[in-house]
Design an enzyme around this catalytic site. Sequence first.
Site, PDB file in Angstrom:
ATOM      1  CG  ASP A  70      -2.290   0.468   1.008  1.00  0.00           C
ATOM      2  OD1 ASP A  70      -2.434   1.551   0.426  1.00  0.00           O
ATOM      3  OD2 ASP A  70      -3.231  -0.248   1.400  1.00  0.00           O
ATOM      4  CG  ASP A  74      -4.839   5.671   0.874  1.00  0.00           C
ATOM      5  OD1 ASP A  74      -5.796   4.883   0.940  1.00  0.00           O
ATOM      6  OD2 ASP A  74      -4.746   6.696   1.566  1.00  0.00           O
ATOM      7  CD  GLU A  82      -8.985   4.352  -1.775  1.00  0.00           C
ATOM      8  OE1 GLU A  82      -9.894   3.945  -1.040  1.00  0.00           O
ATOM      9  OE2 GLU A  82      -8.088   5.107  -1.372  1.00  0.00           O
ATOM     10  CG  HIS A  98      -9.154  -1.531   4.279  1.00  0.00           C
ATOM     11  ND1 HIS A  98      -8.973  -1.532   2.904  1.00  0.00           N
ATOM     12  CD2 HIS A  98      -8.767  -0.320   4.710  1.00  0.00           C
ATOM     13  CE1 HIS A  98      -8.486  -0.349   2.546  1.00  0.00           C
ATOM     14  NE2 HIS A  98      -8.345   0.404   3.616  1.00  0.00           N
ATOM     15  CG  ASP A  99     -11.530   1.869   3.400  1.00  0.00           C
ATOM     16  OD1 ASP A  99     -11.056   1.800   4.545  1.00  0.00           O
ATOM     17  OD2 ASP A  99     -10.932   2.366   2.427  1.00  0.00           O
TER      18      ASP A  99
HETATM   19  O1  TEU Z   1      -9.785   5.356   1.747  1.00  0.00           O
HETATM   20  C1  TEU Z   1     -10.311   6.509   1.153  1.00  0.00           C
HETATM   21  C2  TEU Z   1     -11.757   6.597   1.278  1.00  0.00           C
HETATM   22  O2  TEU Z   1     -12.365   7.197   0.430  1.00  0.00           O
HETATM   23  C3  TEU Z   1     -12.439   5.931   2.429  1.00  0.00           C
HETATM   24  O3  TEU Z   1     -11.902   6.296   3.630  1.00  0.00           O
HETATM   25  C4  TEU Z   1     -13.877   6.227   2.412  1.00  0.00           C
HETATM   26  O4  TEU Z   1     -14.172   7.148   3.392  1.00  0.00           O
HETATM   27  C5  TEU Z   1     -14.625   4.973   2.661  1.00  0.00           C
HETATM   28  O5  TEU Z   1     -14.250   4.043   1.700  1.00  0.00           O
HETATM   29  C6  TEU Z   1     -16.110   5.160   2.524  1.00  0.00           C
HETATM   30  O6  TEU Z   1     -16.730   4.420   3.479  1.00  0.00           O
HETATM   31  C7  TEU Z   1      -8.425   5.222   1.920  1.00  0.00           C
HETATM   32  C8  TEU Z   1      -8.135   4.004   2.769  1.00  0.00           C
HETATM   33  O7  TEU Z   1      -8.549   2.852   2.114  1.00  0.00           O
HETATM   34  C9  TEU Z   1      -8.762   4.188   4.113  1.00  0.00           C
HETATM   35  O8  TEU Z   1      -8.641   3.054   4.927  1.00  0.00           O
HETATM   36  C10 TEU Z   1      -8.118   5.387   4.757  1.00  0.00           C
HETATM   37  O9  TEU Z   1      -8.782   5.685   5.956  1.00  0.00           O
HETATM   38  C11 TEU Z   1      -8.148   6.614   3.858  1.00  0.00           C
HETATM   39  O10 TEU Z   1      -7.811   6.349   2.508  1.00  0.00           O
HETATM   40  C12 TEU Z   1      -7.137   7.635   4.342  1.00  0.00           C
HETATM   41  O11 TEU Z   1      -5.832   7.170   4.084  1.00  0.00           O
END
Ligand code: TEU
Length: 604
Positions: free
Chosen positions: A123, A238, A291, A367-368
């Site tokens: 990542d 990310d 992403e 994971h989100d």
């Molecule tokens: O995620 C970005 C992001 O858009 C998410 O946090 C979004 O808020 C969520 O998918 C919607 O529910 C990335 C990472 O994957 C995340 O874990 C991090 O918290 C974020 O960036 C900040 O680095």
Amino acid sequence: MADSGTADGTAPDRGGDDAETLPNGETRRWWKEAVVYQIYPRSFNDSNGDGVGDIPGIVEKVDYLDDLGVDVVWLNPVYESPNADNGYDVADYRAIMDEFGTMADWEELLAELHDRDIRLVMDLVVNHTSDEHEWFRRSRRSRDSDYRDWYFWREGRDAAEVPWTAEEGPDGEAPPNDWQSFFGGPAWTYDETTEEWYLHLFDEKQPDLDWSNERVREEVFDTMAWWLEKGIDGFRMDVINLVSKPPGLPPIGADSERDTFDQVSEGPRVHEYLREMREAVLSPDLLTVGEMAGRSLSLEHARRYVGQGPDGDGLSMLFHFEHMHLDRGAEPWEREAWELPELKAVFDKWQAGLEGAGWNALYLSNHDQPRTVSRFGDDGAYRRESATLLATLLHTLRGTPYVYQGQELGMTNAPFASLSEFRDVETKHPVRRAIDRGEIDSFEAVADAVRANSRDNARTPMQWSDGSNAGFTDPDSEPWIGVNPNHGEINVAAERDDPESVWHYYRRLIALRGEHDVMVYGDYDPLVPDHERIWAYTRTLGEERWLVVLNASGEPTDVELPVGAADATPSVVIANYGDGEDRVGEAVDGAFELRPWEARVYEL
Ligand code: TEU
Ligand code: CA
């Protein structure tokens, strides 16, 4: 597939670019044929009983990954971090977080994976750093620090002159603009040392780097080169679409429909920065997945991100969020209703939209996100059927499938009983804030929606066994986040023993991808797009043609498909009811019935 490296962690040969072209013009690449398995290390396997998953814990499970048959592991951040956002706040890009182990442990993991022809994607979190990163510590010290312009420092505004306000900060002073943090509250924090505000699109412990500063970009590319030198096979990048902020950091304005994501995604220099990165460190033999956060990504920008020609940014693939926004409201306690044709339309759009222009990354969870089966399937009576149907979808669209840990078991959302059981900043902070401000009455008042939306659903420990703590950590230890009580039924040990399990079905699908080019490269053509229950499409490559039919509902459903099959009674490649044996010899060119959540793949 090409050799994927040696036991000492040496990178696979990235050699010349003499990639083969398939009958429909697609270029053969290892990362198109691969199935990626995503590991969230904190929740995967704890080797030392401190309740936190770690790298030696992953090493113990490398044979598990090999048995499942996956080709690539994407590891969520394992770098040194104070964990305000579970590793997405990096304090040192070249060191391993103490809780997860040492660099030697990481090197062992890479060697063990490569030994089994499994590649490793790391990542890359470079839109922001931790506020504890050395660069930010220095930047914060004084207005004329050498590192000052590595981040966004601005003076506050006179609160009487602007329509936005903030609770924090000196009297009468408002933040520099009206942008909101994605984790709630203003995207700016006032810093007393120098009496200025700094920008953080995420948590206040995640200050944004200013990519318009050439030294920032050089440092990022050097870090990438350093990891590539160690032998990794690619990067998951990310929120890489947020790195170019609009000049002047313009406010969004009151009547606008736009939100902060819209304001900062696909900024004016983002493609320039990525092409620079491509020149500096990337190659077509690496797996690079960007992403692209937010809901406003257009196909036009997407095609540039994944374009492999001289004008493209050269990423292998990207994560868009369109299907992730169907059921979610703007706040963690808001939900939207959705219908199957809308979900199909999102996939149809992206399948067609990148055809000939680039490659799709396919995901239903990470994971989100909440758990796939709870969100798009039925985690009650038809858990097995709907989880396997969704698995069929994931592996038979055109693109590279990403399987999130536990998805191969059909793991479900968790029954969080109170706000104190959640760990995620994205859940806790906005809900607490809204309660404090009287916008919602209590957690209980919004519990169902918060439970359905929370990222913590994905972060409960991997369920290895029916034992105490699901085999994730020692029986007497306290896991960092609660184990889902359904691990008695849903766990690796039980599913490996049951040939009908979700796990065995994933394993078969993954193996099939290695055997059939049509499944990977075939053209995608949707059938019955408006059908409210049936999801059906064909995949075609040269003479080969597959038909995928999915009944995405709990009702038996009749369908007549305009397939024009040469052979009216084609063979079943895979099916989620008794292997489809009862369907052999059955015609598909007339009306036929599918059972609840039934999935069938035919070779026409
Ligand atoms: O995620 C970005 C992001 O858009 C998410 O946090 C979004 O808020 C969520 O998918 C919607 O529910 C990335 C990472 O994957 C995340 O874990 C991090 O918290 C974020 O960036 C900040 O680095
Ligand atoms: Ca541990």
